[in-house]
Every structure is written in C-alpha cells, then in structure tokens.
Design a protein around this motif. Sequence first.
Motif, mmCIF file in Angstrom:
data_model
loop_
_atom_site.group_PDB
_atom_site.id
_atom_site.type_symbol
_atom_site.label_atom_id
_atom_site.label_comp_id
_atom_site.label_asym_id
_atom_site.label_seq_id
_atom_site.Cartn_x
_atom_site.Cartn_y
_atom_site.Cartn_z
ATOM 1 N N ILE A 27 0.845 -1.199 0.000
ATOM 2 C CA ILE A 27 0.000 0.000 0.000
ATOM 3 C C ILE A 27 0.881 1.249 0.000
ATOM 4 C CG2 ILE A 27 -1.651 1.362 1.358
ATOM 5 C CD1 ILE A 27 -2.771 -1.378 2.367
ATOM 6 N N ALA A 28 1.919 1.256 0.821
ATOM 7 C CA ALA A 28 2.826 2.409 0.882
ATOM 8 C C ALA A 28 3.519 2.623 -0.460
ATOM 9 C CB ALA A 28 3.861 2.209 1.985
ATOM 10 N N THR A 29 3.927 1.570 -1.099
ATOM 11 C CA THR A 29 4.596 1.678 -2.398
ATOM 12 C C THR A 29 3.618 2.158 -3.458
ATOM 13 O OG1 THR A 29 6.129 -0.081 -1.786
ATOM 14 C CG2 THR A 29 5.902 0.395 -4.134
ATOM 15 N N LYS A 30 2.430 1.593 -3.481
ATOM 16 C CA LYS A 30 1.416 1.946 -4.470
ATOM 17 C C LYS A 30 1.005 3.413 -4.352
ATOM 18 C CE LYS A 30 -2.911 0.844 -3.808
ATOM 19 N NZ LYS A 30 -4.121 0.089 -3.537
ATOM 20 N N ASN A 31 1.061 3.963 -3.157
ATOM 21 C CA ASN A 31 0.628 5.336 -2.923
ATOM 22 C C ASN A 31 1.793 6.323 -2.865
ATOM 23 O OD1 ASN A 31 -2.449 5.445 -2.433
ATOM 24 N ND2 ASN A 31 -1.767 3.558 -1.460
ATOM 25 N N VAL A 39 12.391 2.839 5.431
ATOM 26 C CA VAL A 39 12.214 2.269 6.767
ATOM 27 C C VAL A 39 13.279 2.779 7.721
ATOM 28 C CG1 VAL A 39 12.250 0.127 8.109
ATOM 29 C CG2 VAL A 39 11.043 0.198 5.917
ATOM 30 N N ASP A 40 14.532 2.804 7.273
ATOM 31 C CA ASP A 40 15.625 3.059 8.211
ATOM 32 C C ASP A 40 16.497 4.270 7.901
ATOM 33 O OD1 ASP A 40 16.728 2.014 5.937
ATOM 34 O OD2 ASP A 40 17.923 0.500 6.954
ATOM 35 N N LYS A 41 16.115 5.093 6.908
ATOM 36 C CA LYS A 41 16.918 6.290 6.638
ATOM 37 C C LYS A 41 16.040 7.406 6.092
ATOM 38 C CE LYS A 41 18.124 4.780 2.037
ATOM 39 N NZ LYS A 41 19.063 4.145 1.197
ATOM 40 N N LYS A 42 16.463 8.622 6.376
ATOM 41 C CA LYS A 42 15.758 9.795 5.878
ATOM 42 C C LYS A 42 16.015 9.913 4.378
ATOM 43 C CE LYS A 42 15.856 14.868 6.442
ATOM 44 N NZ LYS A 42 14.674 15.069 5.716
ATOM 45 N N ILE A 43 14.965 10.169 3.627
ATOM 46 C CA ILE A 43 15.109 10.481 2.203
ATOM 47 C C ILE A 43 14.702 11.947 2.088
ATOM 48 C CG2 ILE A 43 14.392 9.943 -0.145
ATOM 49 C CD1 ILE A 43 13.976 7.067 0.697
ATOM 50 N N VAL A 44 13.484 12.222 1.716
ATOM 51 C CA VAL A 44 12.950 13.585 1.762
ATOM 52 C C VAL A 44 12.255 13.769 3.109
ATOM 53 C CG1 VAL A 44 11.322 15.219 0.727
ATOM 54 C CG2 VAL A 44 12.663 13.707 -0.740
ATOM 55 N N GLY A 45 11.482 12.767 3.462
ATOM 56 C CA GLY A 45 10.804 12.762 4.758
ATOM 57 C C GLY A 45 11.545 11.859 5.726
ATOM 58 N N PRO A 46 11.098 11.822 6.960
ATOM 59 C CA PRO A 46 11.795 11.026 7.977
ATOM 60 C C PRO A 46 11.707 9.525 7.714
ATOM 61 C CG PRO A 46 9.674 11.750 8.795
ATOM 62 C CD PRO A 46 9.882 12.436 7.471
ATOM 63 N N ALA A 47 12.669 8.803 8.280
ATOM 64 C CA ALA A 47 12.635 7.345 8.237
ATOM 65 C C ALA A 47 11.446 6.856 9.045
ATOM 66 C CB ALA A 47 13.926 6.772 8.825
ATOM 67 N N VAL A 96 -1.290 1.567 6.779
ATOM 68 C CA VAL A 96 0.112 1.948 6.578
ATOM 69 C C VAL A 96 0.677 2.569 7.855
ATOM 70 C CG1 VAL A 96 1.647 3.523 5.323
ATOM 71 C CG2 VAL A 96 -0.034 2.178 4.082
ATOM 72 N N VAL A 97 -0.088 3.439 8.491
ATOM 73 C CA VAL A 97 0.386 4.071 9.728
ATOM 74 C C VAL A 97 0.628 3.025 10.813
ATOM 75 C CG1 VAL A 97 -0.294 5.595 11.627
ATOM 76 C CG2 VAL A 97 -0.561 6.357 9.259
ATOM 77 N N LYS A 98 -0.272 2.068 10.963
ATOM 78 C CA LYS A 98 -0.069 1.000 11.952
ATOM 79 C C LYS A 98 1.195 0.216 11.636
ATOM 80 C CE LYS A 98 -4.947 0.417 13.027
ATOM 81 N NZ LYS A 98 -6.142 -0.393 12.797
ATOM 82 N N TRP A 99 1.420 -0.075 10.354
ATOM 83 C CA TRP A 99 2.623 -0.785 9.927
ATOM 84 C C TRP A 99 3.866 0.024 10.294
ATOM 85 C CZ3 TRP A 99 5.572 0.694 5.376
ATOM 86 C CH2 TRP A 99 6.568 -0.216 5.025
ATOM 87 N N ILE A 100 3.835 1.322 10.045
ATOM 88 C CA ILE A 100 4.969 2.189 10.369
ATOM 89 C C ILE A 100 5.211 2.194 11.873
ATOM 90 C CG2 ILE A 100 5.750 4.608 10.445
ATOM 91 C CD1 ILE A 100 4.183 4.927 7.718
ATOM 92 N N LEU A 101 4.158 2.387 12.654
ATOM 93 C CA LEU A 101 4.298 2.460 14.108
ATOM 94 C C LEU A 101 4.739 1.128 14.709
ATOM 95 C CD1 LEU A 101 1.216 4.700 14.964
ATOM 96 C CD2 LEU A 101 3.631 5.379 14.828
ATOM 97 N N ASP A 102 4.452 0.027 14.022
ATOM 98 C CA ASP A 102 4.885 -1.301 14.473
ATOM 99 C C ASP A 102 6.293 -1.655 13.999
ATOM 100 O OD1 ASP A 102 2.546 -1.741 15.873
ATOM 101 O OD2 ASP A 102 1.598 -2.912 14.283
ATOM 102 N N GLY A 103 6.965 -0.723 13.363
ATOM 103 C CA GLY A 103 8.351 -0.958 12.950
ATOM 104 C C GLY A 103 8.539 -1.157 11.459
ATOM 105 N N ALA A 104 7.484 -1.072 10.678
ATOM 106 C CA ALA A 104 7.565 -1.175 9.205
ATOM 107 C C ALA A 104 8.376 -2.378 8.766
ATOM 108 C CB ALA A 104 8.129 0.121 8.620
#
Length: 105
Positions: A27-31, A39-47, A96-104
């Motif tokens: 879902i994150a990739t598609k959007n 997941v583990d490094k800053k690109i434009v936005g935070p990791a 997606v947010v739950k996935w991120i908060l659970d460690g992605a």
Amino acid sequence: MKQMKLISTLLAASLLASAPAFASKEIATKNACMGCHAVDKKIVGPAYKDVAAKYKGQADAVEKLAKKVKAGGSGVWGPVPMPANAAISEADAKTVVKWILDGAK
C-alpha cells in the motif's frame, strides 16, 4: 479428516497473520510513500523508524497520522512539507500508519 481441516485452518491463519505487513508495504509503495520515506533512513521525509519512535505510546497516533497522510502537513520534521495524498483510502492510510508504528517490517 479432522486433522486435515485443523492443518488447513492453521495454515490459513498463519498466512493471514503475515499478510498485513506485506500488504502495508505494498500500500505504501502503491501510494508513492516510499518515494520520500524509507524504513531506516531519511530520504525527503523522515525514516519510518524515526516516526515510530516519535509517536511511540501516543494513543491517538494512528488517527492523527492517518489524517496527516491524507491531508499533508509541514513543520513537524523540518521545512519540507509532506504533500496531501487524498487518493489513499482512510482504511489504507490507517493500515500503513499501523505498519509504520509497528516498525515497518
């Protein structure tokens, strides 16, 4: 016969248990989330790991961040604004947010 049914049920349950993590990254990739975040490094936005750390233990984090995904935002992570992603459904944003908060993972 009962053993086969039990095995089938257990197999289905294990597949369903692993599906949300895979589906969330998909879902994150598609959007286009992965274009600005990793997941583990800053690109434009935070990791994502930094997002998870910042919001750890906040009861309203899923609701708050899902709204931010849909509406966009600025100022929390620096001067670069996050564009709105109005096309993502509320359910997908929360997933997606739950996935991120659970460690992605």
